[in-house]
Design an enzyme around this catalytic site. Structure first.
Site, PDB file in Angstrom:
ATOM      1  N   ARG A 187     -10.529  14.146  17.591  1.00  0.00           N
ATOM      2  CA  ARG A 187      -9.870  15.317  18.246  1.00  0.00           C
ATOM      3  C   ARG A 187     -10.239  15.505  19.656  1.00  0.00           C
ATOM      4  O   ARG A 187     -11.452  15.272  20.327  1.00  0.00           O
ATOM      5  CB  ARG A 187     -10.043  16.630  17.580  1.00  0.00           C
ATOM      6  CG  ARG A 187      -9.663  16.537  16.096  1.00  0.00           C
ATOM      7  CD  ARG A 187      -9.901  17.754  15.174  1.00  0.00           C
ATOM      8  NE  ARG A 187      -9.555  17.762  13.974  1.00  0.00           N
ATOM      9  CZ  ARG A 187     -10.137  17.349  12.947  1.00  0.00           C
ATOM     10  NH1 ARG A 187     -11.590  17.215  13.175  1.00  0.00           N
ATOM     11  NH2 ARG A 187      -9.909  17.495  11.566  1.00  0.00           N
ATOM     12  N   LYS A 221     -13.983  20.562  13.294  1.00  0.00           N
ATOM     13  CA  LYS A 221     -12.643  21.512  13.116  1.00  0.00           C
ATOM     14  C   LYS A 221     -12.889  22.256  11.558  1.00  0.00           C
ATOM     15  O   LYS A 221     -12.902  23.204  11.462  1.00  0.00           O
ATOM     16  CB  LYS A 221     -11.272  21.034  13.027  1.00  0.00           C
ATOM     17  CG  LYS A 221     -10.359  21.788  12.851  1.00  0.00           C
ATOM     18  CD  LYS A 221      -9.059  21.278  12.961  1.00  0.00           C
ATOM     19  CE  LYS A 221      -7.909  22.240  12.599  1.00  0.00           C
ATOM     20  NZ  LYS A 221      -6.479  21.444  12.887  1.00  0.00           N
ATOM     21  N   HIS A 258      -2.749  14.915  20.856  1.00  0.00           N
ATOM     22  CA  HIS A 258      -3.043  14.660  19.612  1.00  0.00           C
ATOM     23  C   HIS A 258      -2.434  13.620  18.903  1.00  0.00           C
ATOM     24  O   HIS A 258      -3.113  13.055  17.594  1.00  0.00           O
ATOM     25  CB  HIS A 258      -2.888  16.133  18.726  1.00  0.00           C
ATOM     26  CG  HIS A 258      -3.580  16.272  17.502  1.00  0.00           C
ATOM     27  ND1 HIS A 258      -4.996  16.681  17.295  1.00  0.00           N
ATOM     28  CD2 HIS A 258      -3.179  16.094  16.265  1.00  0.00           C
ATOM     29  CE1 HIS A 258      -5.187  16.675  16.218  1.00  0.00           C
ATOM     30  NE2 HIS A 258      -4.421  16.378  15.507  1.00  0.00           N
ATOM     31  N   ARG A 318      -4.690  10.657  18.156  1.00  0.00           N
ATOM     32  CA  ARG A 318      -5.422  10.830  16.918  1.00  0.00           C
ATOM     33  C   ARG A 318      -4.565  10.041  15.741  1.00  0.00           C
ATOM     34  O   ARG A 318      -5.001   9.532  15.163  1.00  0.00           O
ATOM     35  CB  ARG A 318      -5.885  11.911  16.592  1.00  0.00           C
ATOM     36  CG  ARG A 318      -6.490  12.219  15.205  1.00  0.00           C
ATOM     37  CD  ARG A 318      -7.372  13.732  15.248  1.00  0.00           C
ATOM     38  NE  ARG A 318      -7.467  14.167  14.096  1.00  0.00           N
ATOM     39  CZ  ARG A 318      -8.595  13.888  13.276  1.00  0.00           C
ATOM     40  NH1 ARG A 318      -9.450  13.048  13.852  1.00  0.00           N
ATOM     41  NH2 ARG A 318      -8.799  14.500  11.949  1.00  0.00           N
ATOM     42  N   HIS A 326     -10.661  14.094   7.256  1.00  0.00           N
ATOM     43  CA  HIS A 326      -9.950  14.945   6.583  1.00  0.00           C
ATOM     44  C   HIS A 326     -10.433  14.831   5.258  1.00  0.00           C
ATOM     45  O   HIS A 326     -11.121  14.102   4.559  1.00  0.00           O
ATOM     46  CB  HIS A 326      -8.601  13.872   6.284  1.00  0.00           C
ATOM     47  CG  HIS A 326      -7.669  13.955   7.785  1.00  0.00           C
ATOM     48  ND1 HIS A 326      -7.607  12.713   8.340  1.00  0.00           N
ATOM     49  CD2 HIS A 326      -6.939  14.986   8.144  1.00  0.00           C
ATOM     50  CE1 HIS A 326      -6.947  13.145   9.232  1.00  0.00           C
ATOM     51  NE2 HIS A 326      -6.399  14.229   9.279  1.00  0.00           N
ATOM     52  N   TYR A 366      -0.994  12.476   8.234  1.00  0.00           N
ATOM     53  CA  TYR A 366      -1.706  11.720   9.741  1.00  0.00           C
ATOM     54  C   TYR A 366      -1.299  10.425   9.733  1.00  0.00           C
ATOM     55  O   TYR A 366      -1.274   9.781  10.883  1.00  0.00           O
ATOM     56  CB  TYR A 366      -3.065  11.912   9.863  1.00  0.00           C
ATOM     57  CG  TYR A 366      -3.331  13.437  10.750  1.00  0.00           C
ATOM     58  CD1 TYR A 366      -3.950  13.283  11.981  1.00  0.00           C
ATOM     59  CD2 TYR A 366      -3.349  14.557  10.067  1.00  0.00           C
ATOM     60  CE1 TYR A 366      -4.116  14.381  12.676  1.00  0.00           C
ATOM     61  CE2 TYR A 366      -3.598  15.710  10.876  1.00  0.00           C
ATOM     62  CZ  TYR A 366      -3.960  15.581  12.084  1.00  0.00           C
ATOM     63  OH  TYR A 366      -4.242  16.825  12.806  1.00  0.00           O
TER      64      TYR A 366
END
Length: 354
Positions: free
Chosen positions: A206, A231, A299, A302, A325, A334
């Protein structure tokens, strides 16, 4: 028994004194309303279920959000703090004048529908934006009920349908776009921009993870980055490709690196003389616009990196270990594979046996 007094303004003041309970006073326009309220209140006291609602009736959502931003938001990560400050503006705009006691599920549902139809730069406000705003409102009510003692009996946000989160972004970089992007980033006067874009594409980290990276987290000999502050609050280790390793070595050997910071990507000292991470968002916006890619978000790099890991043949668990994740469902949101890239692989699998 309750006492009723007519005021000089022509309203009626209801006063309840009952042993074991605090004295309660409330003003009504007509006496019948005062009597009805007193009857209900005394009945709740008798049954031991009375809750003092005065504070929730006097506290507007604007006031509650200000308290939340002052007391609760600072305990969260900087990126979350900025996000909550932004999301609170829409809540204040539409619901700020309501008291907490007056906010009901139908009012929250109306807010949801209004926001979803509200125009923005990308068309209308996205489902996910509204979901996050409702999540903030819901947590505010939870805190108000559990910690602030305002006399609220329930959380109205829990009683409504949340917008569908959608399929997520599927923006991928074409080979030509990547060449243009990398050439422009590396040509920038500050070499850190090119290094950051490269690290994003090579690791799937990130933006905040890259810019807050410190030298002590990078192990070039073992080719690993160790992240403790992420995160989702789960530490993880990221293996480095040869390109990522070479890029980080170049960044760590930066000849103009100051001695007063351990940051890999550092900015200029602020007014307090402290150095903070390199801020490149404004430069990024100008760069992608000049390249004719205004829809590209940082983003998305990513997303691109994670999709490439899957295309390279890594299993879901290995990819999730790198990306951070926690669930396979979120990882799949994603991961976007190009159908064109799967054609040759499909041919190999379905070719007739000789």
């Amino acid at each position: 028994m309750a006492t009723f007094v007519k005021t000089n303004a022509g309203t009626w003041k209801a006063l309840i004194r009952k042993q074991g309970w605090p004295t309660i006073v409330k003003v009504f326009r007509i006496k019948r309303d005062a009597e009805d309220w007193a009857r209900r209140t005394e009945d709740e006291m008798m049954r031991g279920v009375f809750i003092q609602r005065t504070l929730s009736e006097k506290t507007t959502l604007s006031t509650a959000i200000a308290r939340y931003l002052a007391d609760i938001t600072p305990t969260k990560k900087p990126t979350t703090q900025r996000a909550e400050l932004s999301k609170s503006k829409a809540l204040i705009k539409h619901l700020g004048k309501y008291s907490l006691a007056a906010i009901t599920p139908d009012i929250v549902a109306s807010y949801r529908d209004t926001r979803l139809a509200e125009p923005c730069r990308a068309g209308t406000t996205s489902n996910n934006t509204v979901r996050l705003e409702l999540a903030l409102l819901s947590h505010l009510f939870t805190v108000a009920i559990q910690e602030w003692g305002l006399g609220l009996t329930y959380n109205p946000v829990l009683a409504i349908r949340k917008p569908n989160p959608g399929q997520g972004r599927d923006r991928r970089l074409s080979a030509q776009e990547e060449r243009k992007l990398m050439a422009a980033a590396k040509a920038h006067s500050n070499p850190m921009l090119g290094w950051i874009v490269t690290i994003a594409l090579e690791t799937g980290m990130r933006s905040s993870e890259i810019t807050s990276l410190r030298r002590s987290q990078v192990n070039l000999s073992s080719r690993v980055i160790r992240l403790a502050d992420t995160k989702n609050n789960t530490a993880r280790s990221i293996p480095l490709t040869l390109t990522a390793t070479a890029t980080l070595k170049e960044a760590l050997d930066n000849p103009i690196r100051p001695i007063d910071t351990d940051l890999v990507f550092f900015g200029e000292p602020g007014r307090d003389s402290k150095r903070r991470p390199y801020a490149f968002s404004k430069i990024w916006t100008i760069l992608k616009t000049d390249l004719g890619m205004p829809d590209l978000r940082f983003h998305d790099l990513r997303h691109e990196a994670i999709s490439r890991l899957v295309e390279a043949g890594l299993g879901d668990q290995k990819v999730a270990a790198i990306s951070g994740h926690k669930s396979m469902q979120m990882l799949k949101r994603y991961t976007h594979l190009r159908a064109e890239d799967l054609v040759s692989e499909l041919d190999m699998l379905t070719a007739p046996r000789k």
